[in-house]
Design an enzyme around this catalytic site. Structure first.
Site, PDB file in Angstrom:
ATOM      1  CG  HIS A  22     -40.079  43.056  55.272  1.00  0.00           C
ATOM      2  ND1 HIS A  22     -40.455  44.366  55.454  1.00  0.00           N
ATOM      3  CD2 HIS A  22     -41.233  42.363  55.095  1.00  0.00           C
ATOM      4  CE1 HIS A  22     -41.777  44.460  55.384  1.00  0.00           C
ATOM      5  NE2 HIS A  22     -42.275  43.265  55.157  1.00  0.00           N
ATOM      6  CD  GLU A  23     -41.351  38.620  54.092  1.00  0.00           C
ATOM      7  OE1 GLU A  23     -42.219  38.214  54.886  1.00  0.00           O
ATOM      8  OE2 GLU A  23     -41.567  39.538  53.262  1.00  0.00           O
ATOM      9  CD  GLU A  81     -45.043  45.796  56.392  1.00  0.00           C
ATOM     10  OE1 GLU A  81     -45.449  44.606  56.441  1.00  0.00           O
ATOM     11  OE2 GLU A  81     -44.226  46.185  55.544  1.00  0.00           O
TER      12      GLU A  81
END
Lengths: 493, 493
Positions: free
Chosen positions: A258-259, A288
């Site tokens: 995700h990061e 996002e």
């Protein structure tokens, strides 16, 4: 120097100072000694005062009035500066400084309160944060930001142009289908879960391998541990953090992916945009979408599971799942849970809707901070069917509100929606994508994202950027259809 | 608000911003991705511009003229602000900003050049640094700083009130006795040296234990690795770094004790002085006295060797030295070497005199940067009897010049001189000191230093502070006598 050049030089230094403030934030969450919290809050407030003074410099409207943009990027830079100036000028320095100081303090108190499972310790500061943010929203709304609504003015700081009413309408369209999908899935037997212990060393090695597979540039970043994983910085210094639970390697793995998705966006912005208003992601929602497409559409897809299974075997031996299909089922396992960041794709957006509705109630005055925990727990039990028994499962689970991030949560679901659109377009452009992913070549889809999204920085507004990338305006249909197809197959619906 | 209160509020924010710049410096040397050097240089320059503008704010002389100090500390604060303002106002913003940017870049290039043993790669930036610092010294001298001399104006930035001519006179008194002591010692057989491999983990554990023994407060600090060990910060966030060579555990051990000595000074300043001009060490010389007394008079003393030997045995087993006496002899072993930071107490000050004389020649115009390496190597061979064969042994060994720290080196020997004075006074006050040290209770002498030195921050000028602590003005006699006694006994002279 022309007015345009003077303005851009002023802005460049402001951007560099904002990057410094960002580094301080990274430091605070990763390496800062715990005794330093109060002095750090004063340092953050001092930086905020400097930034606020620069962003409200009385020469900015004069420069804006006289500036002639030399090209499209210059014109966009002027528009972004004008918008940011309208927002900043509406907020008195006293309020901006106090917000920086109180939110810096509140993040430390939140971490203590969460560790101690003690909501009461956090509420006085949260009350202060809400009051200050409400005051800030009202001040910006009075200056015309967010169409004149205080909460919309806060949303606008994360997703320029978005409005709570439109988001609420979209959420209302999504909610019945997600609720139905959740009920159908939970009515079926759950696939085998992963159990066992996975040493921290091995998890961190996998995290580094996976980041590399996605093309994360280690010469312009680093990986550390923090309570809540995050990405910090832009340009040549984009750092990510993750967390490790030895009984749940997927937490570290998917937090990292995700990061990495966020970081790739910042690392991929054209270098000429560094320290300009264009030199970063255009909105939190688009940001996002980059983290989500990496985490879910790529990282939790069947093809990538082929590569991932081999890496799990190499690092952990016979780790408890027989093959890629079992791994794919396990990483997409739907089960009742309390923590948003650990939620599966089916339930994740329901967490967001909970927070969004609580925020709207807080900002409309329908809900007081003193009643927030009860409101959270009641809504959670209604939506998820299980009672919250500890504050760290409920109100204290996210750092966001301590940091003053009201209006931010809905951008997570906007990101999921954008990711659904981008995934459709990407798969149409890259017919052999799954073969690459099965070999671990996640750089291939990332190169598509870099071309369509990353390199543009903040050149195009969010909806225009997604429309250019996908050939159609963003809409929730692709996400919902793909979720229904994926979980329909996994759960034999 | 009174003029005094307004000035102190302005200063407080400046101090907080200076602390932020300090954190950036720590970040750069410990955790920054290597690709971030150029952007970081621009960020440092932006911070420097902000700080310079605040330090030269035209309201400062007005506030100073109108301010009435409420007490002794307030009066000292005013004097320090006036002095700092005279220095800062003399330097144009363009020069201050350029210095920040060039030195930030030069530190990265120095590290690369050192790793590549390539002086030529470093010289262009060093030439630029020297030119900028010379220009800065001249500008301050023209405003009356440093008695009107450019190099003295630079020295004054590190050791207020010190002058090159006085330092040169003291060095001239010290040099013959140190040269004679060195010759006598090197004419004797060397004691047994420590050999073998000492794993990094064990060395870092020892470093943490030793820091704890001295009373380093881990809630207000941390320990990391860097190329050149340093201490960063003040108040509630005082970080130290060390380095590890697996074949030389004394390098890590004494680097750590040295930095702990610096850190204890900053951690020990009275909390009420935080973010005021009094809130840190008063000068680099006094700072160095605190690191040196911890490293040498305490850490390399016979009594502390008793405790240290036991800890070495516990961590490394039979590590190659038979007892505390052998350890004491080994950690005080005098042998020809190239690296200042690894030099023994007998030769250390000769390294400083070399750098001091080269700096004076550079700033008087007698020496050009292009000829600096040859001058260094010639002088080194003459003083130390061995030729420099690699730049990392010579001109490239220290980060200091890349950071623009000209005028800084002599404060190391001033620190040794102060440490000699303080050690005499401390031993007179604490007759059972050695019993405490043999038990590892290095907090006992640190408490004496805290009372006499640390808690006062910058309240007293350097010479007055040492005079108050010791009952006599600082002078090199104690240091020289103690060195002659210690090494006379160790080497049976």
């Amino acid at each position: 120097m022309t007015a345009f050049a003077e303005l851009m030089a002023h802005q460049r230094r402001t951007e560099a100072l904002a990057a410094v403030a960002g580094r301080l934030g990274w430091d605070q969450e990763t390496v800062m000694p715990r005794g330093a919290a109060e002095e750090r809050a004063e340092e953050m407030a001092a930086m905020e005062a400097v930034l606020h003074a620069r962003r409200t410099d009385p020469r900015i409207p004069e420069w804006l009035a006289a500036a002639e943009a030399p090209d499209v990027e210059g014109a966009r830079a002027l528009a972004l500066i004008a918008h940011a100036h309208r927002r900043a000028a509406a907020v008195p320095e006293r309020l901006a400084t106090e917000l920086a100081q109180v939110t810096s303090l509140a993040q430390g108190v939140w971490a203590e309160a969460r560790a101690a499972e003690d909501v009461a310790r956090f509420l006085p500061l949260l009350t202060r944060v809400v009051a200050l943010r409400r005051e800030e929203g009202q001040a910006m709304a009075a200056a015309g930001v967010g169409g004149g609504d205080a909460y919309d003015a806060l949303i606008d700081g994360y997703e320029p142009g978005a409005r709570a009413a439109e988001i609420a309408a979209m959420f209302a369209r999504m909610r019945p289908r997600l609720v139905a999908l959740r009920a159908a899935v939970l009515g079926k037997p759950a696939p085998r879960a992963l159990t066992g212990q996975f040493p921290t060393d091995g998890q961190m090695r996998l995290a580094r391998e996976v980041a590399g597979a996605f093309g994360y540039d280690w010469t312009r970043g680093r990986l550390d541990l923090s309570v809540h994983p995050f990405t910090s910085g832009s340009g040549s210094d984009v750092r990510i953090t993750t967390r490790v639970a030895e009984d749940d390697p997927f937490n570290c793995l998917y937090s990292t992916i995700h990061e990495v998705g966020h970081a790739l966006y910042e690392q991929g912005v054209a270098a000429r945009m560094t320290f300009t208003p264009l030199g970063g992601g255009v909105s939190m929602g688009v940001h996002e979408s980059q983290s989500r497409i990496c985490e879910n559409q790529i990282g939790r897809g069947m093809a990538f599971s082929v590569w991932l299974h081999a890496r799990m075997q190499a690092l952990f031996g016979d780790y408890g799942l027989a093959g890629p299909e079992a791994l794919h089922a396990a990483v997409n396992r739907v089960h009742p849970g309390f923590i948003r960041t650990e939620a599966d794709e089916v339930q994740y957006n329901l967490h967001i809707m909970l927070r969004f509705d609580l925020e709207r109630a807080l900002f409309s005055g329908a809900l007081e901070v003193a009643d927030l925990e009860e409101a959270w727990n009641t809504r959670f039990a209604a939506d998820f069917g299980v009672p919250v028994t500890r504050p760290s499962q409920g109100l204290l689970q996210d750092v966001h509100w301590s940091a003053g991030l009201f209006g931010y949560f809905p951008t997570y679901t906007l990101g999921n929606v954008y990711a659904g659109c981008l995934n459709r377009a990407m798969r149409a452009d890259l017919p052999d994508l799954d073969a690459h992913l099965a070999a671990g070549a996640a750089q291939v889809p990332v190169a598509w994202l870099a071309e369509k999204i990353h390199r543009h920085g903040a050149l195009f507004p969010p909806a225009e950027l997604i429309t250019r990338a996908c050939g159609a305006a963003p809409d929730e249909t692709a996400l919902l259809e793909d979720l229904e197809a994926k979980f329909g197959a996994l759960y034999d619906l």
